[in-house]
Structures are given as structure tokens and as C-alpha cells.
Design a protein around this motif. Structure first.
Motif, PDB file in Angstrom:
ATOM      1  N   HIS A  27       0.818  -1.215   0.000  1.00  0.00           N
ATOM      2  CA  HIS A  27       0.000   0.000   0.000  1.00  0.00           C
ATOM      3  C   HIS A  27       0.855   1.270   0.000  1.00  0.00           C
ATOM      4  CE1 HIS A  27      -3.082  -2.912   0.900  1.00  0.00           C
ATOM      5  NE2 HIS A  27      -2.532  -3.200   2.068  1.00  0.00           N
ATOM      6  N   SER A  28       2.040   1.199  -0.641  1.00  0.00           N
ATOM      7  CA  SER A  28       2.947   2.359  -0.636  1.00  0.00           C
ATOM      8  C   SER A  28       2.341   3.564  -1.343  1.00  0.00           C
ATOM      9  CB  SER A  28       4.276   1.983  -1.303  1.00  0.00           C
ATOM     10  OG  SER A  28       4.053   1.483  -2.617  1.00  0.00           O
ATOM     11  N   LEU A  29       1.649   3.331  -2.459  1.00  0.00           N
ATOM     12  CA  LEU A  29       1.038   4.455  -3.175  1.00  0.00           C
ATOM     13  C   LEU A  29      -0.079   5.084  -2.363  1.00  0.00           C
ATOM     14  CD1 LEU A  29       0.872   3.244  -6.885  1.00  0.00           C
ATOM     15  CD2 LEU A  29       2.426   4.885  -5.870  1.00  0.00           C
ATOM     16  N   ALA A  30      -0.792   4.264  -1.602  1.00  0.00           N
ATOM     17  CA  ALA A  30      -1.863   4.811  -0.764  1.00  0.00           C
ATOM     18  C   ALA A  30      -1.291   5.769   0.277  1.00  0.00           C
ATOM     19  CB  ALA A  30      -2.624   3.678  -0.080  1.00  0.00           C
ATOM     20  N   ARG A  31      -0.133   5.412   0.840  1.00  0.00           N
ATOM     21  CA  ARG A  31       0.490   6.305   1.823  1.00  0.00           C
ATOM     22  C   ARG A  31       0.959   7.607   1.164  1.00  0.00           C
ATOM     23  NH1 ARG A  31       2.402   1.351   3.799  1.00  0.00           N
ATOM     24  NH2 ARG A  31       4.350   1.534   2.638  1.00  0.00           N
ATOM     25  N   GLN A  32       1.535   7.489  -0.057  1.00  0.00           N
ATOM     26  CA  GLN A  32       1.932   8.705  -0.775  1.00  0.00           C
ATOM     27  C   GLN A  32       0.724   9.573  -1.073  1.00  0.00           C
ATOM     28  OE1 GLN A  32       4.664   8.259  -4.147  1.00  0.00           O
ATOM     29  NE2 GLN A  32       5.107   6.194  -3.433  1.00  0.00           N
ATOM     30  N   PHE A  33      -0.371   8.939  -1.465  1.00  0.00           N
ATOM     31  CA  PHE A  33      -1.581   9.687  -1.800  1.00  0.00           C
ATOM     32  C   PHE A  33      -2.118  10.421  -0.578  1.00  0.00           C
ATOM     33  CE2 PHE A  33      -6.281   9.609  -2.824  1.00  0.00           C
ATOM     34  CZ  PHE A  33      -6.201  10.622  -3.770  1.00  0.00           C
ATOM     35  N   THR A  34      -2.050   9.760   0.569  1.00  0.00           N
ATOM     36  CA  THR A  34      -2.477  10.411   1.816  1.00  0.00           C
ATOM     37  C   THR A  34      -1.627  11.653   2.087  1.00  0.00           C
ATOM     38  OG1 THR A  34      -3.254   8.325   2.749  1.00  0.00           O
ATOM     39  CG2 THR A  34      -2.741  10.107   4.302  1.00  0.00           C
TER      40      THR A  34
ATOM     41  N   VAL B 258      -0.998  17.727   2.049  1.00  0.00           N
ATOM     42  CA  VAL B 258      -0.412  18.977   1.553  1.00  0.00           C
ATOM     43  C   VAL B 258      -1.484  19.825   0.881  1.00  0.00           C
ATOM     44  CG1 VAL B 258       1.243  19.985  -0.070  1.00  0.00           C
ATOM     45  CG2 VAL B 258       1.898  17.994   1.293  1.00  0.00           C
ATOM     46  N   LEU B 259      -2.317  19.198   0.061  1.00  0.00           N
ATOM     47  CA  LEU B 259      -3.378  19.943  -0.623  1.00  0.00           C
ATOM     48  C   LEU B 259      -4.357  20.546   0.377  1.00  0.00           C
ATOM     49  CD1 LEU B 259      -4.073  17.488  -3.587  1.00  0.00           C
ATOM     50  CD2 LEU B 259      -3.103  19.781  -3.755  1.00  0.00           C
ATOM     51  N   SER B 260      -4.643  19.828   1.430  1.00  0.00           N
ATOM     52  CA  SER B 260      -5.542  20.365   2.465  1.00  0.00           C
ATOM     53  C   SER B 260      -4.896  21.528   3.195  1.00  0.00           C
ATOM     54  CB  SER B 260      -5.922  19.262   3.456  1.00  0.00           C
ATOM     55  OG  SER B 260      -6.642  18.223   2.819  1.00  0.00           O
TER      56      SER B 260
END
Length: 909
Positions: free
Chosen positions: A712-719, A724-726
């Protein structure tokens, strides 16, 4: 392609005629399609087309020149026959234009359209050629043009390994409606089945067709002096004995010339002699790969000066007529600025260079003339191996070592295969030839290793970006966005590797247990004793490191107080000695600030803080010239002379001492002394096993952590991206804000930085030229270290640039806390050239305005100018979303800048 006579019906056996009739009934569209070709399709082409007509998607992996595009053209045929749509995507605009022309010739202008971002031709046609970015954007926007889409051809799909643009391919493959059949065309890759398994997981029924057979056999050679020698023995299994003998003699001669000193494997190569030898052997036309732009240009000059002429009078006239007509739209002054006469002289002799530093129109002329057989030798960088249709009879490699951005490394088997894959023109040549020029740093057996391997793995470069996040969330919500990431090829590969890593970790655990058993000691727990000794060593190293860190912090504080003219001592590195401080400079993309100095030997440049961690002490000051230019040799020489005079009788400052012992270190030292195993007579042998146990245990723990990180590495990056966007207001919980809608229209690597600058209005009020200049700072990437020069910018953007950098610093801080590094630092090297060009000045003045030791190459300028224009167009669209009077004026200025940039050599024609 190799043409083949179609057998007469009466030449075939009844069984053959029956099989052919049955095939026509089973695959009627393939029979109709193949009937339009003057040759029989190869087996892999037939297999792939049958899969497609059967209603499945297909991945075709085959060597360069094997005819993969026939399968893509069959998808076009099926779409027209079914009254549906087919999109034919390519990775670059030049390929889109080429394919558009081919399909128009085959199906008529009314049936074919072209979409390349800034070019729209018949966009609602049943067949539309486009760049992949255009299709990705259409999917995000829910474009009505997608209605009726049945087939998508993804030409050069192996581009998804590209670290900058590769994610686009995966986004398209995942997000296309399920009823769309995807035709993926790829170079030969060693993990085709893995890629095919992923395609099946996200697209449903998809079959893999792999062909490793070259349409034209390839012979491997090495050229030593004027001798062209076969690499392998006739049976193909062993390196040629004759070549090995010649290689040994060449090394003896080279060692005699250099007195036993190695010359770095780079003896001078007489390129004219190499080309002449190929001409004598009837091995032209050839592509001669040199991994240097300057080397390619120099090679053309060498051949022309040597009087090499590879064309006859008719060919020369045809070349000159074609080339002059192709550049007729360009101002003569601009042509003079980029060396048109010199370029034309090489063309007329049948010789040319091909690299990214050339004007695009020059490269296109070279490609067209080569295709027409008028150019006989093209000196090219490795970029020619990507996507451009320029097959040759022979390919020459001057070296097997290239610079990869950080070091000089040997070509991989995949790179070698890709470069030599252009040798052998199907339908023209009976065989192709790959020729490597002898060099001391490459032995025949090493070359044979490269030539005999076909390892070219396809690895995903997919990673969430800010623009991707707001588009995915805006289009389908957070849950669907997470599904897309989980469905990516990157996560597919990552999960597969995680399983493999976990098994490795278990194996290491078993071996560590065996080592622990071998380290048992009759006096006590030897592993615990060994751990104590390692803790002591680590504590000592940590104390030393902290001491160095404190010295470095102190040095930075003192360096920040320096003024130009202060004389200091450089305590570390190859520049150790007296220096005069010039000024601080901004940090590079990923490093701390650097410090500009001039040393006593006249070297001027920048150093990191670590060069001064022995202490910073101003011993004297010398007078600085009012306008010191460190790029001017005389200015450097004069200042260096003053520095030597000022330090003539001064001794070197004393360097700071080491770290003091801490209570922790003292305690550990006592525990080691008191441990009973310290007195064991077999301590040395026990230490060997304990060291192995410690290493295996450490490696196992690292593997387990790697396995956990990959899951789930991409999921962590997406989080992290969402956080940052928030933080900056582009997301509110799981909702895209109005600012986020602005960001959805920015498709550049520095998307968030551009959005911040537009949202905060720091670029408003600038005229077209100034806006173009500042836009260039967020997309430009210098080929050199920018902080090696004092990079100036137009006065009108000095303040906006400072504000832009401050916003980048804020983004960097937000990223650093979350383990991200997505937005690069602004670079100023293009600001003056693009400013002058946008104001309407001549190309020569724009190129000369570049910061650096020489003018910017014309091709580089055109490429970056077009990218700047693309960004400006996006900025104009995004600024309309802000919809204030000042933002609308910025949009107008952006569109004006686009029009001003797209002229002359920069215009697409």
C-alpha cells in the motif's frame, strides 16, 4: 516490410485452400484488412489481429521495425467497419503528426483527426490521433468526444517507464471505460507476461503476443583501426578468435604509446575513417551514436573538413532544395544564429547530426532526408532511439559508456538492444550490422555479453501528483481515487516484490539463527557482549557526528555574517586553502545554501557549508572591484593576485578538535570491560559468527521494513499528497475547493507552485514578456548547475521571483514533513532568453542572453519556449477560474505571450 509473393490459388494444396477459406470465414475483417497489403502478415501480426477481432484487448511486444503498428492499424480498420471510434495515441507530438499523415493517406482526411494540445484538426472524426496527455485530460473532463469510443491504440506503451510522463499511460489504461479495447504496442520487454497480467487485472480479457524475432538478422562487429571484425565465430556461440588476437595487439600498441598509463578508455577516434570504412564495405546508411551533442556536431565537422562526400550531384541538389524549402519560413538572421550554412554543408555531403540541441525543423529535415536515402551517415545521441522512424543498414556505437546524470556507466543490455535495433531496413536490407568502435575500456567479451542478452524490464514510474489527486477526487471522489492507485501497475509490481522480499527475510532469519548457534560461548552470552561493543562504536561515531554537525551549524552562522572581500580558510575538500568570499547563493534543488568564493589559484565557484566546518575566521579583507565578473578570466586573475598578496605571510588556522567522551560512552566502555566473554580465548572466532549473525539480522529487519513499506505504498503517498493539498486549501476534507478546480487545469510538474502563484496574485500586473519570463522559471531545468553562475532575471520580475521562491519554500517545508519531494525549485536560466524572444527580438539576442559560459543551443531554446507557451496557455485557462479583473488581465497577458512566443523557429509548421 519484406514483400512476399501471394501464391496463385492453383499453387496451393486443397488443404491449404480449405484452411484459407476457413480463416476468411472465421476472421472476415482480418481477411479484408490483410487483402489491402502487398505482403503476407507475419505470424505475430496475424495472431494479434485475430485476438482483437475476437473481442479482446492485446499487448504486442516486438523488436523495433518488426511491424507492431500493423496491429494498431487493424484497430483503426475495425472501428471504421463497426461505425465506432478509435483513438490512436503516441507519446510525442512528432509521432502524432507522422501517424496522422499516414492514416489520412490510408483513410481520407474526412475520417481522421488530430489533437495535440495546441492543434485541433477534425476532432470529432471516427479516427483521432492524439498525444497521451490529451486523452488523459479528456477522460478527466468527461469529454463528449469519448462517446462511441471502441478502440484505443497506445503506441510505444513502454513509455510508462518514463519518470516524468509515465503515469499518464497508467491513468488512461485504468480510467478508460471497460467497453474500450486497448491495443498496447511495446518494444520487446523481458517482463511482458507481468505487464500482461496487470492489463488483464484492470482491463479484463487481454492477451499477450510476444515476438523476439528480428525481421532483419543482425550481425555484430567490432572495428579496430580500419579492420571490421565479426564479434562472434560463425557458429555464433563464441567470441571470434581473430578479434581477440587483434584486441590484444591493439592493447599492447596503446600501452606502448602511453607508457603503461591508462588513457581512460577514450583514445581519439577518426570518425571520417570509420564512415569511409563502412562505405567501402557497403554498410551505409549508418546511424553513428555518440553520447554527446558536441561530439555529434564535431563529428560532422571532422568529416566535412576531411573532404568526405557521400552524395552525388543529383542527391546534393535534392538535399539543398528540400532543406532550403523546409526553412523558408524562418528569418535569415535566425538561421544565421543557429549555423544554417554549416548545417547545410554537412547535409549536402550526406552527413548530419541529430540531437536535442538542434532546431526541431533541422531534426525533421534530417529524419526526412534519411528516410529518403539521401543522408548516408547521421551522428546522433541516444534520444534518436526513442520513437523516431529512422532505420539504417548499420548502427555504430563509438563507446559503450555513457553519462547517466551522475556518473559514467556501462550501457545496459536493454539500452544496447534498443540502440542497435535500428540496424537493418525491412524490405531493403538482407541483414543489419551493429558496429562497436574499439576502445581500451571495453573488451570483446564484455561486448558479447551485451549483444547476447535481451534484458529490458518494464518498470512503472507511476506516483500520485497534486494535479492527479484533485482530478481523480474531483471526478470520482477519494474512494475511487484510492482504487485507481491500488490498480496501478506500480502497485501491482510493488505488491509482487513485497511477497518476494518477505520470503528473502525469512531465509535470512534462518541463516541468522545458525550463526547465533555457532557463536555460543561457555563464559556467557557472546551475542550480548558483541552487541555492547557495537553500541560503544556507534555511540562514539554518533558523538563525532554531532560534533561535526555543531561545527557545521557554527560555520553556517559565521558564513552568513561574511561580506564580499573577507579572506577565509577553506578547511576541507580539493579547494583547501585561502579564499576570498564573494557572496552567498541560493540552495540547489535538494541542498542547503552554497557559498561563492575565489581561491588563490584563480578558481571561482560555490562550495557547501561542509567545506568550512573546520571553523570560519576572517583574517583580513581585500578590496573587491565594483563590478566583479567571475566568468571573466582577467577579473579572476587580478582578484586572485590580491588574495595571494594578502595571505603571503599568514599561516593556516588551527582546525577544531574531536569530540569529548560522554557519560553514555564511559558507561558502555565499563560494561564491555566487565563482561566475562571479553576474556574468552576463542573470542576472535566467536566474533566472526556474531558479526555474521548481526549482519544477517540487520539485513532481515531491513527487508521486512521494505516489505511493509511496499504494501500500500502508493496509498500512503496519496495520503501525504492530500494532506499537503488540504494544508494549502485545495481540498476540504474529501471535497475539491474552488482553488482545487484551478489546480485541475495545470498539467506541469510544478503544478502546485503555479497554482499558489496564480491564486495569490503574485504574477498579476505583468506584461506578456515578463509573464513569459517568470513562467519559464517554474518549468526550466538547466543542463548545468545554475548556482555556478550569477543568474540574473529581468528587472520587472525580480520581486515576483522572490515571492515565487518563498512559496516554493513553503511547499518544500510541507512536503519534507510528509516525506514528499514533488515540486522542484524555480530556475532562472531561461528567464532572459524567453523575455527577449517574447518581446520580439532576434533569436541570436535571445540565445546570447542565456546565463552560462556559452549561448543556449537553438534546439534547447525552442523546446523550452514551446513548453513555456504550453504552460502560459494553461495559466490563461486556470486564471479564468479565479475570475477577478486582475486575474482576467493576467489571462489576457498569458494568451498574448503564447502568440508572441509561437513565431519563427518556435512556431509549429
Amino acid at each position: 516490410m519484406v514483400t512476399a509473393d501471394v501464391p496463385y490459388a492453383d499453387d496451393r494444396s486443397p488443404a491449404q485452400r480449405h484452411a484459407a477459406a476457413q480463416a476468411r470465414r472465421q476472421w472476415p475483417e482480418l481477411a479484408a484488412f490483410a487483402g489491402d497489403y502487398p505482403f503476407e502478415l507475419d505470424d505475430f501480426q496475424v495472431e494479434a489481429c485475430r485476438i482483437l477481432e475476437s473481442g479482446h484487448g492485446v499487448l504486442v511486444c516486438a523488436p523495433t521495425g518488426a511491424g507492431k503498428t500493423v496491429v494498431g492499424e487493424f484497430a483503426v480498420h475495425l472501428a471504421l467497419a463497426e461505425g465506432a471510434k478509435c483513438f490512436y495515441t503516441t507519446p510525442i507530438k512528432a509521432l502524432s503528426n507522422q501517424k496522422f499523415n499516414d492514416l489520412v493517406a490510408a483513410h481520407g482526411a474526412e475520417n481522421v483527426g488530430l489533437l495535440t494540445g495546441d492543434t485541433v484538426v477534425n476532432g470529432e472524426a471516427p479516427i483521432v490521433v492524439m498525444t497521451t496527455e490529451v486523452l488523459r485530460n479528456m477522460i478527466y473532463a468527461g469529454s463528449s468526444t469519448l462517446q462511441g469510443l471502441r478502440y484505443v491504440v497506445m503506441d510505444e506503451v513502454h513509455y510508462l517507464a518514463d519518470r516524468f510522463r509515465g503515469a499518464v499511460w497508467e491513468e488512461i489504461i485504468i480510467e478508460l471505460p471497460q467497453e474500450v479495447r486497448v491495443v498496447s504496442l511495446s518494444a520487446t520487454v523481458s517482463n511482458a507476461e507481468e505487464f500482461g497480467d496487470w492489463l488483464k487485472s484492470v482491463r479484463g480479457s487481454t492477451e499477450v503476443v510476444v515476438s523476439e524475432t528480428r525481421p532483419v538478422p543482425l550481425w555484430q562487429h567490432m572495428m579496430i583501426g580500419g579492420a571490421l571484425l565479426d564479434l562472434f565465430e560463425p557458429d555464433g556461440d563464441y567470441v571470434s578468435k581473430e578479434l581477440l588476437k587483434k584486441d590484444a595487439r591493439a592493447r599492447e600498441r596503446n600501452e606502448g604509446r602511453t607508457g603503461g598509463r591508462r588513457r581512460g578508455g577514450r583514445p581519439y577516434v577518426d570518425r571520417g575513417r570509420v564512415v569511409s570504412r563502412l562505405d567501402q564495405a557497403a554498410l551505409l546508411p549508418a546511424i553513428y551514436f555518440i553520447f554527446s551533442r558536441a561530439g555529434c556536431d564535431a563529428a560532422v565537422d571532422e568529416c566535412v573538413r576531411a573532404g568526405l562526400r557521400l552524395t552525388d550531384g543529383r542527391e546534393r541538389d535534392e538535399i539543398v532544395d528540400y532543406a532550403t524549402a523546409a526553412v523558408a519560413h524562418i528569418d535569415p538572421a535566425d538561421l544565421e544564429a543557429v549555423g544554417f550554412d554549416r548545417w547545410l554543408a554537412g547535409l549536402a555531403a550526406g552527413i548530419a547530426a541529430h540531437h536535442a540541441g538542434l532546431l526541431p525543423v533541422f531534426k525533421e529535415v534530417v529524419e526526412k532526408l534519411f528516410e529518403r536515402g539521401l543522408l548516408k551517415a547521421v551522428f546522433a545521441t541516444e534520444t534518436l532511439a526513442l520513437g523516431i522512424n529512422m532505420p539504417a543498414r548499420s548502427v555504430v556505437l563509438e563507446r559503450l559508456i555513457k553519462y547517466d546524470g551522475s556518473d559514467h556507466v556501462m550501457l545496459t543490455p536493454g539500452q544496447y538492444t534498443q540502440l542497435t535495433g535500428r540496424a537493418g531496413r525491412r524490405g531493403i536490407d538482407v541483414e543489419g550490422h551493429a558496429v562497436t568502435v574499439w576502445a581500451e575500456d571495453v573488451r570483446p567479451k564484455e561486448l558479447a555479453g551485451l549483444a547476447s542478452k535481451r534484458t529490458y524490464p518494464l518498470n512503472s514510474s507511476f506516483a500520485p501528483s497534486y494535479n492527479m489527486a484533485v482530478n481523480l477526487i474531483g471526478a470520482a471522489g477519494v474512494e475511487r481515487a484510492q482504487e485507481v492507485l491500488a490498480s496501478s501497475f506500480a502497485q501491482f509490481q510493488s505488491d509482487s516484490e513485497a511477497v518476494h522480499i518477505a520470503e528473502q527475510a525469512r531465509s535470512l532469519g534462518r541463516r541468522a539463527a545458525e550463526a547465533a548457534q555457532a557463536a555460543e560461548c561457555h563464559l556467557g552470552d557472546f551475542l550480548a557482549y558483541y552487541d555492547l561493543t557495537q553500541q560503544l562504536s556507534q555511540a562514539e561515531r554518533g558523538a563525532q557526528k554531532r560534533r561535526k554537525g555543531a561545527l557545521r551549524d557554527e560555520a553556517r552562522t559565521n558564513l552568513e555574517k561574511l561580506r564580499g572581500g573577507d579572506v577565509i580558510w577553506i578547511s576541507r575538500g580539493k579547494r583547501t586553502g585561502w579564499a576570498v568570499f564573494l557572496r552567498p547563493t541560493g540552495g540547489s534543488r535538494h541542498h542547503d545554501p552554497r557559498w561563492s568564493v575565489l581561491t588563490a589559484d584563480g578558481w571561482a565557484g560555490t562550495l557547501e557549508t561542509s567545506a568550512f566546518d573546520g571553523g570560519v575566521q576572517v583574517v583580513t579583507r581585500i578590496r573587491m572591484p565594483k563590478r566583479f565578473d567571475r566568468r571573466d578570466p582577467k577579473s579572476r586573475s587580478d582578484l586572485a593576485s590580491s588574495l595571494r598578496e594578502a595571505t603571503r605571510d599568514r599561516s593556516r588556522p588551527t582546525r577544531r578538535g574531536g569530540a569529548a567522551e560522554t557519560p553514555e560512552i564511559a558507561q558502555l566502555r565499563e560494561e564491555v570491560k566487565a563482561h566475562p566473554c571479553r576474556l574468552c580465548p576463542d573470542a576472535g572466532q566467536h566474533t566472526v559468527h556474531a558479526s555474521r549473525w548481526s549482519r544477517l539480522k540487520r539485513e532481515g529487519e531491513l527487508l521486512r521494513r521494505r516489505s511493509e513499506r511496499r504494501e500500500h505504498s502508493l496509498a500512503r503517498q496519496f495520503t501525504a499528497v492530500r494532506e499537503v493539498l488540504s494544508e494549502f486549501g485545495y481540498l476540504d476534507g474529501e471535497t475539491v475547493t474552488s482553488d482545487g478546480r484551478l489546480l485541475r487545469n495545470l498539467f506541469v510538474e510544478t503544478d502546485l507552485l503555479v497554482a499558489q502563484c496564480l491564486r495569490d496574485g503574485i504574477w498579476e500586473g505583468l506584461d506578456a514578456a515578463s509573464l513569459a519570463a517568470i513562467a519559464s522559471t517554474v518549468i526550466y531545468e538547466s543542463r548545468f548547475e545554475e548556482d555556478e553562475f550569477f543568474v540574473a532575471v529581468p528587472g520587472s520580475i525580480v520581486d515576483p521571483v522572490a515571492k515565487t521562491v518563498r512559496r516554493w519554500e513553503a511547499i518544500r517545508r510541507a512536503e519534507n514533513t510528509r516525506g514528499l519531494s514533488l515540486i522542484s525549485r524555480p530556475q532562472m536560466g531561461l528567464a532572459w532568453p524567453i523575455y527577449r524572444w517574447t518581446r520580439g527580438e532576434e533569436l541570436s539576442k535571445a540565445l546570447a542572453a542565456a546565463d552560462g559560459p556559452w549561448p543556449m543551443p537553438g534546439g534547447d531554446f525552442v523546446r523550452w519556449a514551446r513548453r513555456t507557451a504550453d504552460l502560459l496557455h494553461q495559466m490563461g485557462t486556470a486564471a479564468r477560474y479565479i475570475d477577478t479583473e486582475s486575474s482576467n488581465k493576467l489571462a489576457d497577458a498569458a494568451y498574448d505571450a503564447v502568440d508572441a512566443i509561437r513565431r519563427g523557429v518556435v512556431a509549429d509548421v
